[in-house]
Design a protein around this motif. Structure first.
Motif, PDB file in Angstrom:
ATOM      1  N   ALA A   1       0.860  -1.188   0.000  1.00 45.82           N
ATOM      2  CA  ALA A   1       0.000   0.000   0.000  1.00 45.82           C
ATOM      3  C   ALA A   1       0.891   1.232   0.000  1.00 45.82           C
ATOM      4  CB  ALA A   1      -0.917   0.006   1.225  1.00 45.82           C
TER       5      ALA A   1
ATOM      6  N   LYS B   1       7.169   2.908  -7.127  1.00 44.07           N
ATOM      7  CA  LYS B   1       6.398   1.732  -7.499  1.00 44.07           C
ATOM      8  C   LYS B   1       7.331   0.626  -7.979  1.00 44.07           C
ATOM      9  CE  LYS B   1       2.570   2.173  -9.954  1.00 44.07           C
ATOM     10  NZ  LYS B   1       1.653   2.253 -11.130  1.00 44.07           N
TER      11      LYS B   1
ATOM     12  N   ASP C   1       2.917  -3.951 -10.346  1.00 41.86           N
ATOM     13  CA  ASP C   1       1.469  -3.983 -10.147  1.00 41.86           C
ATOM     14  C   ASP C   1       1.019  -5.383  -9.765  1.00 41.86           C
ATOM     15  OD1 ASP C   1       0.919  -1.265 -10.732  1.00 41.86           O
ATOM     16  OD2 ASP C   1       1.148  -1.680 -12.870  1.00 41.86           O
TER      17      ASP C   1
ATOM     18  N   GLU D   1      -2.845  -7.836  -9.003  1.00 43.79           N
ATOM     19  CA  GLU D   1      -4.308  -7.907  -9.067  1.00 43.79           C
ATOM     20  C   GLU D   1      -4.802  -8.945  -8.075  1.00 43.79           C
ATOM     21  OE1 GLU D   1      -8.017  -8.231 -12.251  1.00 43.79           O
ATOM     22  OE2 GLU D   1      -5.989  -8.747 -12.900  1.00 43.79           O
TER      23      GLU D   1
ATOM     24  N   THR E   1      -2.948  -5.622   2.175  1.00 44.63           N
ATOM     25  CA  THR E   1      -4.031  -6.289   1.451  1.00 44.63           C
ATOM     26  C   THR E   1      -5.376  -5.797   1.951  1.00 44.63           C
ATOM     27  OG1 THR E   1      -2.697  -8.270   1.041  1.00 44.63           O
ATOM     28  CG2 THR E   1      -5.093  -8.525   0.978  1.00 44.63           C
TER      29      THR E   1
ATOM     30  N   SER F   1      -6.127  -2.243   0.753  1.00 47.31           N
ATOM     31  CA  SER F   1      -6.509  -2.192  -0.656  1.00 47.31           C
ATOM     32  C   SER F   1      -7.942  -2.680  -0.857  1.00 47.31           C
ATOM     33  CB  SER F   1      -5.541  -3.035  -1.489  1.00 47.31           C
ATOM     34  OG  SER F   1      -4.233  -2.513  -1.421  1.00 47.31           O
TER      35      SER F   1
ATOM     36  N   ARG G   1     -10.327  -0.004   0.553  1.00 44.61           N
ATOM     37  CA  ARG G   1     -10.336   1.196  -0.284  1.00 44.61           C
ATOM     38  C   ARG G   1     -11.187   0.977  -1.533  1.00 44.61           C
ATOM     39  NH1 ARG G   1      -5.153   1.549  -1.178  1.00 44.61           N
ATOM     40  NH2 ARG G   1      -4.740   2.672   0.756  1.00 44.61           N
TER      41      ARG G   1
ATOM     42  N   SER H   1      -4.161 -11.971  -3.517  1.00 51.51           N
ATOM     43  CA  SER H   1      -3.392 -11.782  -4.736  1.00 51.51           C
ATOM     44  C   SER H   1      -3.301 -13.109  -5.493  1.00 51.51           C
ATOM     45  CB  SER H   1      -1.979 -11.315  -4.408  1.00 51.51           C
ATOM     46  OG  SER H   1      -1.996 -10.015  -3.851  1.00 51.51           O
TER      47      SER H   1
ATOM     48  N   HIS I   1      -7.013  -3.924  -8.641  1.00 45.95           N
ATOM     49  CA  HIS I   1      -5.607  -3.727  -8.959  1.00 45.95           C
ATOM     50  C   HIS I   1      -4.956  -2.888  -7.861  1.00 45.95           C
ATOM     51  CE1 HIS I   1      -7.078  -4.834 -12.982  1.00 45.95           C
ATOM     52  NE2 HIS I   1      -5.841  -5.256 -13.192  1.00 45.95           N
ATOM     53  N   ARG I   2      -3.721  -3.180  -7.549  1.00 46.97           N
ATOM     54  CA  ARG I   2      -2.959  -2.387  -6.601  1.00 46.97           C
ATOM     55  C   ARG I   2      -1.491  -2.434  -7.010  1.00 46.97           C
ATOM     56  NH1 ARG I   2      -1.999  -5.957  -1.092  1.00 46.97           N
ATOM     57  NH2 ARG I   2      -1.502  -7.926  -2.096  1.00 46.97           N
ATOM     58  N   SER I   3      -0.660  -1.748  -6.270  1.00 41.73           N
ATOM     59  CA  SER I   3       0.772  -1.726  -6.574  1.00 41.73           C
ATOM     60  C   SER I   3       1.567  -2.052  -5.323  1.00 41.73           C
ATOM     61  CB  SER I   3       1.190  -0.351  -7.103  1.00 41.73           C
ATOM     62  OG  SER I   3       0.514  -0.038  -8.294  1.00 41.73           O
TER      63      SER I   3
END
Length: 301
Positions: free
Chosen positions: A148, A159, A162, A164, A200, A203, A206, A244, A268-270
């Motif tokens: 996060a 970053k 990525d 998902e 996790t 994310s 959010r 993930s 999706h997150r990074s």
């Protein structure tokens, strides 16, 4: 008294456990206990109190820890300075990773880094995102990788890659052959959630809180402190979860778990590399930072 024993003592204090400290220095627990006893014999006072499964420094131990940290840090600085002078990358690097990076992303990268720099020794600690951020700010790790984006002003971030996430369900579940489900369906299903402080969890919340149907309505039947625990709980039928894909790829291939997307929701997150904004990275840390960016391709750059 020697620097190695002081290093071990510092790890015992920092992790509050002989067994955890033993794992960090690659020794057995009895050997670590023996080193602590040797220090107590040398100083002729008790340095560590045993409190059941946990340990804590005595007042004398706190005083020793304050000075021992400086001595160990100075020794590392000397080694790094001379290595840099000789044009070598060597020494010890301590990094932190939240659950997914530490469990699935960093180990193969560390293996390749070790091949490139065989004289380097890297210690990887696995904690939740909040604790990795705290350790980076307080200097317990020089670099962290978290799931996060941190908001703390003391940190700089970049970053790394990525990721998902998907809803995961056990084989035989009513959604096992579904490609998508709705949020309203999800809130009616028993759900296994990561603990507060997890990247996790941040994310997930959010993404789903924006729908207005998730916050306070989900049927959370369990909170667990690791992705592995949740993976096993879902397989055992405790509930469904969101994880993930890289954490469950083997189970998906074996058919013991199935995945689905949530209609209209992006999961999706990074992952981010974090370092302290006001601390100069050591040559070793700088080498690892550059290595991560190179190995993870265009996203990392």
């Amino acid at each position: 008294m020697d620097l190695w024993r002081l290093h071990i003592f510092c790890k015992v204090v920092e992790y509050g456990s002989f067994s955890k400290a033993a794992g960090m220095v690659y020794l057995s627990q009895p050997t670590v206990s023996s080193h602590i006893k040797d220090l107590e014999d040398h100083f002729q006072c008790k340095l560590i109190d045993r409190l059941g499964r946990e340990v804590a420094p005595t007042k004398a131990g706190e005083l020793l820890y304050k000075h021992a940290k400086k001595m160990v840090a100075l020794k590392d600085d000397i080694e790094k300075a001379l290595s840099e002078f000789q044009g070598k990358i060597r020494g010890n690097l301590t990094i932190g990773g939240s659950t997914i990076p530490a469990g699935y992303i960093l180990p193969p990268l560390l293996g390749r880094f070790k091949k490139a720099y065989p004289e380097v020794r890297v210690t990887l600690t696995q904690k939740d995102t909040a604790q990795v951020i705290k350790d980076t700010i307080e200097g317990r790790v020089e670099l962290g990788v978290v799931g996060a984006s941190p908001q703390e002003g003391q940190l700089q971030q970049k970053k790394l890659m990525d990721d998902e996430m998907f809803v995961v369900v056990p084989a035989g579940h009513k959604w096992a052959n579904r490609d998508t489900i709705t949020v309203k369906e999800l809130i009616k299903e028993p759900f296994v959630m990561r603990e507060p402080g997890s990247g996790t969890r941040r994310s997930i919340e959010r993404a789903l809180d924006k729908t207005g149907d998730w916050l306070g309505q989900q049927d959370v039947v369990a909170e667990m402190g690791s992705t592995e625990a949740i993976r096993q709980a879902v397989k055992a039928g405790v509930g469904v979860s969101i994880l993930s894909e890289c954490a469950v790829s083997d189970d998906l291939a074996a058919g013991s778990l199935a995945k689905a997307k949530i209609k209209g929701i992006s999961l999706h997150r990074s992952f981010y590399i974090i370092t302290h904004k006001h601390r100069t990275r050591s040559p070793l840390c700088e080498a690892f930072f550059n290595f991560l960016n190179k190995e993870t391709g265009p996203v990392g750059r």
